[in-house]
Structures are given as structure tokens and as C-alpha cells.
Write a protein that holds these residues in place. Structure first.
Motif, short mmCIF file in Angstrom:
data_model
loop_
_atom_site.label_atom_id
_atom_site.label_comp_id
_atom_site.label_asym_id
_atom_site.label_seq_id
_atom_site.Cartn_x
_atom_site.Cartn_y
_atom_site.Cartn_z
N GLY A 174 0.91 -1.34 0.02
CA GLY A 174 -0.07 -0.14 0.09
C GLY A 174 0.70 1.46 -0.14
O GLY A 174 0.27 2.34 0.21
N ASN A 175 2.07 1.15 -0.45
CA ASN A 175 3.30 2.26 -0.33
C ASN A 175 2.37 3.50 -1.46
O ASN A 175 2.03 3.08 -2.67
N PRO A 176 2.10 4.67 -0.88
CA PRO A 176 1.48 5.66 -1.98
C PRO A 176 2.31 6.25 -2.89
O PRO A 176 1.92 6.60 -3.87
N SER A 177 3.58 6.07 -2.67
CA SER A 177 4.77 6.19 -3.82
C SER A 177 4.99 5.29 -4.88
O SER A 177 5.48 5.68 -5.91
N ALA A 178 4.32 4.02 -4.65
CA ALA A 178 4.54 2.98 -5.67
C ALA A 178 3.62 2.93 -6.68
O ALA A 178 2.35 3.55 -6.51
N TYR A 179 4.04 2.83 -8.03
CA TYR A 179 3.07 2.85 -9.22
C TYR A 179 3.64 1.53 -10.15
O TYR A 179 4.82 1.44 -10.00
N CYS A 180 2.51 1.25 -10.73
CA CYS A 180 2.84 -0.09 -11.77
C CYS A 180 4.08 -0.07 -12.53
O CYS A 180 5.00 -0.73 -12.55
N ASN A 181 4.11 1.05 -13.31
CA ASN A 181 5.26 1.14 -14.42
C ASN A 181 6.63 1.42 -13.61
O ASN A 181 7.39 0.90 -13.93
N GLY A 182 6.59 2.03 -12.46
CA GLY A 182 7.63 2.25 -11.73
C GLY A 182 8.21 1.01 -11.13
O GLY A 182 9.58 0.77 -10.94
N LEU A 183 7.46 -0.06 -11.21
CA LEU A 183 7.70 -1.43 -10.70
C LEU A 183 8.20 -2.33 -11.93
O LEU A 183 8.40 -3.40 -11.80
N GLY A 184 7.77 -1.93 -13.01
CA GLY A 184 7.85 -2.57 -14.40
C GLY A 184 6.56 -3.25 -14.58
O GLY A 184 6.76 -4.31 -15.80
N LEU A 185 5.46 -3.44 -14.05
CA LEU A 185 4.33 -4.08 -14.18
C LEU A 185 3.57 -3.62 -15.23
O LEU A 185 3.08 -2.06 -15.04
N SER A 186 3.18 -4.07 -16.17
CA SER A 186 2.19 -3.87 -17.30
C SER A 186 1.00 -4.32 -17.30
O SER A 186 -0.27 -3.84 -17.17
N GLU A 187 0.65 -5.86 -16.65
CA GLU A 187 -0.46 -6.44 -16.38
C GLU A 187 -0.53 -7.15 -15.38
O GLU A 187 0.43 -7.71 -14.65
N ILE A 188 -1.69 -7.71 -15.03
CA ILE A 188 -1.96 -8.66 -13.79
C ILE A 188 -2.65 -9.89 -14.45
O ILE A 188 -3.61 -9.59 -15.28
N GLU A 189 -2.46 -10.97 -14.09
CA GLU A 189 -3.34 -12.14 -14.40
C GLU A 189 -3.69 -13.03 -13.44
O GLU A 189 -3.19 -13.00 -12.53
N LEU A 190 -4.93 -13.14 -13.34
CA LEU A 190 -5.72 -14.18 -12.51
C LEU A 190 -5.71 -15.32 -13.15
O LEU A 190 -6.21 -15.61 -14.29
N ALA A 191 -5.19 -16.52 -12.71
CA ALA A 191 -5.34 -17.86 -13.16
C ALA A 191 -6.26 -18.81 -12.34
O ALA A 191 -6.26 -18.73 -11.19
N ILE A 192 -7.31 -19.50 -12.92
CA ILE A 192 -8.20 -20.28 -12.23
C ILE A 192 -7.73 -21.59 -12.66
O ILE A 192 -7.99 -21.96 -13.93
N THR A 193 -7.46 -22.56 -11.79
CA THR A 193 -7.02 -23.87 -12.24
C THR A 193 -7.72 -25.01 -11.67
O THR A 193 -8.10 -25.04 -10.35
N GLY A 194 -8.25 -25.81 -12.33
CA GLY A 194 -9.33 -26.79 -11.80
C GLY A 194 -9.81 -27.56 -13.05
O GLY A 194 -9.25 -27.63 -14.00
N PRO A 195 -10.92 -28.15 -12.74
CA PRO A 195 -11.81 -28.72 -13.92
C PRO A 195 -11.78 -27.76 -15.20
O PRO A 195 -12.13 -28.31 -16.40
N THR A 196 -12.12 -26.45 -14.83
CA THR A 196 -12.07 -25.51 -15.70
C THR A 196 -10.98 -24.60 -15.65
O THR A 196 -10.77 -24.23 -14.43
N THR A 197 -10.00 -24.25 -16.65
CA THR A 197 -8.89 -23.75 -16.41
C THR A 197 -9.14 -22.29 -17.22
O THR A 197 -9.52 -22.26 -18.43
N LYS A 198 -8.87 -21.25 -16.51
CA LYS A 198 -8.80 -19.67 -17.15
C LYS A 198 -7.66 -19.17 -16.84
O LYS A 198 -7.17 -18.86 -15.75
N GLN A 199 -7.42 -17.90 -17.85
CA GLN A 199 -6.44 -16.73 -17.37
C GLN A 199 -6.89 -15.74 -17.90
O GLN A 199 -7.40 -15.42 -19.08
N LEU A 200 -7.29 -14.79 -16.94
CA LEU A 200 -7.87 -13.63 -16.88
C LEU A 200 -6.92 -12.33 -16.74
O LEU A 200 -6.11 -12.35 -15.65
#
Length: 451
Positions: free
Chosen positions: A213-239
Motif C-alpha cells: 500500500g505504499n502511496p509512492s509506488a506505481y505499476c510502471n515504476g515497478l515494471g508491471l504492465s498487466e496482472i493475470e488471475l489464473a483459475i486452475t481446476g476442472p475449468t482452467t482460465k487465465q484472465l
């Protein structure tokens, strides 16, 4: 071009008055499923299939004057002929100069407005067919105020966003189990619910955080462009969704069985950069047939979650704040007769100990080692001086947290007239810190000249 393309719509809507119109405004709309409201921006209307998926057959445009009197009401197909051109618009009425309210309402297949009723009596023995379907609250509508300067000026209004009704109110058998809306057992009499039918389902809310929760941190500053949620099980999805600290909601149909959720932070090209630690009690669950799981997931991208160290500095701007009622000033003479000629800049670690390897680059001069004693002339700190890159990591000799302490000194004195010594600023990779240093001392060299 636009008027010619949509002329049949305009003629059909004004046939009752027996004369042609010169519209004072033109209207276009977008559609968005209720489950996508917190996930993404609404996509443009490009196909009649989008209307069918939300159970919308027609769009009603209502125009009211400044006295809230209805002066015009007209209807169009949800996807009018010509709307495959993203610049096309449907015509509003011809009205005189003045202020108006324009409401766009979605109509269902039965020609009624989408609505939400009170939940059904849970003790009632019913299959849903006896439930009152009268409307009490319109869900699928949007309104805008418009000021017309002259009759028939043809103003293009910003696109209206129509948010679809909940699945248990949209007149569609969403889960294709033969039951619609309140007749579907999965709705349980709640018009705001989801139809999950024979398959199972889950709603996952992902709440990204950066560095705790650092208020000075931002995505580009950390090198992050996307976040992926992976659901693994009988049905598999990457969002995937763009990196943000705004909560993202996903509602998915899943086959029954055991599931595991994971979150990763991605850089350019989809490269995995960070894997935050998640609560196993939340990220693993079992879905029974026709079951539904709701998961609220906090994904904290701490420095320790990154697979490789981050080498980055940060920059800061400087101002002096003489009092709570004063404005921060960037001048080195913040008060009459009080001159700040030197500034001591110190980088601190998580234990608030001096980081002796930190250095400051100011313009074209060689870096200045910030050992906790060295000072920098105040006059050289205009603009955005930058702390040279340091290693951010959870390994020894690296840093998970860094702070910046800045003190303004008067000539021939080591007493800080201004500074943030008690509350050093929390830094982050590639951050830009705006510092307003409060007044700390008021006598001696810090007294300044009395008027």
C-alpha cells in the motif's frame, strides 16, 4: 453523411407529426453487462448480438425541458441499421434553444423497462411464476443534461452507457437450464442475483496492492504492465487486466470440482515479474454441482514477490512550509531574512538507518554521496534531483523499504530550520516524491529578520 445514413430512423420516429425534423442533437449508446462494470471500460456497440446477450430489444430516448416536462419520446432498435459505423448516431427531436435532460432507457423483449423488485418471500411455495414482475426501480437507463444553443444545431452528445440488468432480471435464460429470471432456482427470488444453472460458478474480486500500500509506488515504476488471475481446476482460465490498484471483479461459469487461484504480475511481452503470496484458505476451494463461490482476494506486490531484484532510483521536488496557513514555497528564502543555504539529504533503510551507498545526482555534477553528513547547496536543488539507482530486493545488502529525510539549514548552522526528520518520506522504485518540509526551528539562525 450521418443524417443520410440514419434517415430511415428519423422518418419513422417523426411520422406521427407528419413533418421532417432537423435534430437538435444526435445520440449513440454503449452496452455493458452488470458483471463487467468494475472490470473494464464498456466496449462500443458493434453488433446486435450485444443486445441479445443483455435481453435488450429497443432503446427509448426521452427528452424533458427545464421544467421536467416530457416533450418528446421516441424508440429505436437496440442496434439500429447503420450503427455498424461507429460514428453513426440516432436523431433526437428538433427543439429550441434551452436546457434539456435526455434519458436513454433499455427495453426488454416484452417492451418493458428492466426493473428490480423486492426479493420474493423465502417461505412461499412457488416455482417463480406467481411472483409479481411489476417494476419498482429502473436499472438499465442513463441520462445526460444538454444545452441547445439554437434550433436544430445537430449537437453530438457523448455516448450513453447502458448497464444491463442483473441476470435474474434480464428476461434471458442465461445458464440455459430452461428457467428464466425468478423462475430459476439459482436466483432464489432475488432479482439482483446470477443464474448459475447446472454448472457451478465463482465471482472473484482481485484487489491489487503495491509494496504493502505504499502511496509512492506505481505499476510502471515497478515494471508491471498487466496482472493475470489464473483459475486452475476442472475449468482452467487465465484472465488479464492492465496493472492497477483498482479492484477488479470477474464472474465465471465453472465445472464442479477443486480449484486453485493464483495471481502474477506481468511485464512487457507478458513476462512474469512477480508472484504475490496469497492466502491459501481463500485461493483453494471446492465447487459442488450448481454451487457458487465468492472470493475476495488481496494480491500484494511486495518487493519480496518479484522474481528478480529491481535496480532503480527515485526523484523528489522540494518546498518549504512555514505554517499550516501558508503555501509551500520553492525559494531558498521562504521568509524575510531567513535563508536556507544548504540542504542535508539522507536515504534511510527499513530500520531508519543511513544507507551510506546512496548518492544524489543534481544536473551534470558528479554524484554526491549521502552519508548523513554531506549537504547540498539549496540553490542547486531546483527541478527534480534524483537519487541514484539502488537495489530493491529482500536479499541481504538490498532494500525492501527506503525513506528520504531532507533538512534545510541556515548559514553557519547545523540546526534544521525545515525538515521531515520525524516523518521521512516513503520512497519506491522510480517514484517522484513531492516534499513540503514543515518549519522545525524558530530561533537562533532559524529566526530570520524581524520586519
Amino acid at each position: 453523411m450521418l443524417r443520410a445514413r440514419l434517415a430511415p430512423l428519423a422518418l419513422a420516429s417523426v411520422a406521427a407529426v407528419g413533418c421532417a425534423e432537423d435534430p437538435s442533437f444526435w445520440v449513440r449508446w454503449r452496452l455493458q453487462p452488470l458483471t463487467d462494470v468494475d472490470v473494464r471500460e464498456p466496449r462500443g456497440l458493434v453488433s446486435v448480438d450485444q443486445c441479445s446477450q443483455l435481453g435488450i430489444s429497443r432503446i427509448r430516448i426521452s427528452t424533458r425541458d427545464g421544467a421536467d416536462t416530457l416533450i418528446d419520446e421516441r424508440e429505436f432498435p437496440c442496434f439500429p441499421a447503420g450503427f455498424d459505423d461507429p460514428e453513426a448516431r440516432a436523431p433526437g427531436p428538433e427543439v429550441g434553444a434551452g436546457a434539456y435532460s435526455v434519458t436513454v432507457t433499455a427495453l426488454g423483449r416484452r417492451g418493458v423497462q428492466f426493473c428490480a423488485d423486492e426479493p420474493a418471500d423465502p417461505d412461499a411455495d412457488t416455482d417463480g411464476s406467481e411472483i409479481d414482475t411489476s417494476c419498482k426501480k429502473v436499472l438499465a437507463s442513463a441520462a445526460q443534461d444538454v444545452v441547445i444553443r439554437e434550433t436544430g444545431e445537430g449537437q453530438r452528445l457523448p455516448e450513453f452507457v447502458i448497464v444491463g440488468a442483473p441476470q435474474c432480471s434480464d428476461g434471458i435464460d442465461n445458464d440455459r437450464d430452461g428457467y428464466t429470471d425468478l423462475a430459476d432456482p439459482s436466483c432464489a427470488g432475488d432479482r439482483t442475483g446470477l443464474e448459475v444453472g447446472d454448472s457451478a460458478g465463482a465471482q472473484v474480486v482481485v484487489r491489487p496492492r503495491l509494496m504493502g500500500g505504499n502511496p509512492s509506488a506505481y505499476c510502471n515504476g515497478l515494471g508491471l504492465s498487466e496482472i493475470e488471475l489464473a483459475i486452475t481446476g476442472p475449468t482452467t482460465k487465465q484472465l488479464r487486466f492492465p496493472c492497477t490498484t483498482t479492484a477488479q471483479t470477474f464472474t465465471e461459469s465453472l465445472d464442479p470440482g477443486d480449484y486453485t487461484l493464483s495471481v502474477t504480475g506481468l511485464g512487457p511481452g507478458g513476462k512474469v515479474l512477480a508472484v504475490p503470496t496469497l492466502d491459501l484458505d481463500i485461493t483453494t476451494f471446492t465447487l459442488a454441482p450448481e454451487g457458487f463461490q465468492s472470493v475476495d482476494l488481496v494480491a500484494d506486490f511486495t518487493i519480496a514477490s518479484f522474481l528478480a531484484p529491481i535496480e532503480a532510483g527515485f526523484e523528489f521536488s522540494l518546498a518549504f512550509l512555514s505554517g499550516s496557513e501558508q503555501l509551500p514555497l520553492t525559494t531558498c528564502e521562504p521568509e524575510p531574512g531567513l535563508v536556507i543555504d544548504r540542504v542535508r539529504v539522507t536515504v534511510l533503510d527499513a530500520d531508519l538507518e543511513v544507507v551510506p551507498t546512496a548518492a544524489l545526482r543534481d544536473g551534470g555534477d558528479p554524484p554526491i554521496v549521502l552519508d548523513g553528513v554531506a549537504t547540498v547547496p539549496c540553490a542547486t536543488l531546483g527541478g527534480l534531483p534524483r537519487i541514484e539507482p539502488l537495489v530493491w530486493d529482500d536479499a541481504p545488502m538490498a532494500h525492501e523499504e527506503l525513506y528520504l529525510r531532507v533538512e534545510g539549514l541556515a548559514p553557519d548552522s547545523d540546526v534544521a530550520c525545515y525538515g521531515n526528520g520525524d516523518e521521512p518520506a516513503l520512497a519506491a522504485p522510480n517514484a517522484s516524491l513531492g516534499l513540503a518540509l514543515p518549519r522545525l526551528a524558530f530561533d537562533g539562525a532559524c529566526a530570520g529578520m524581524q520586519p
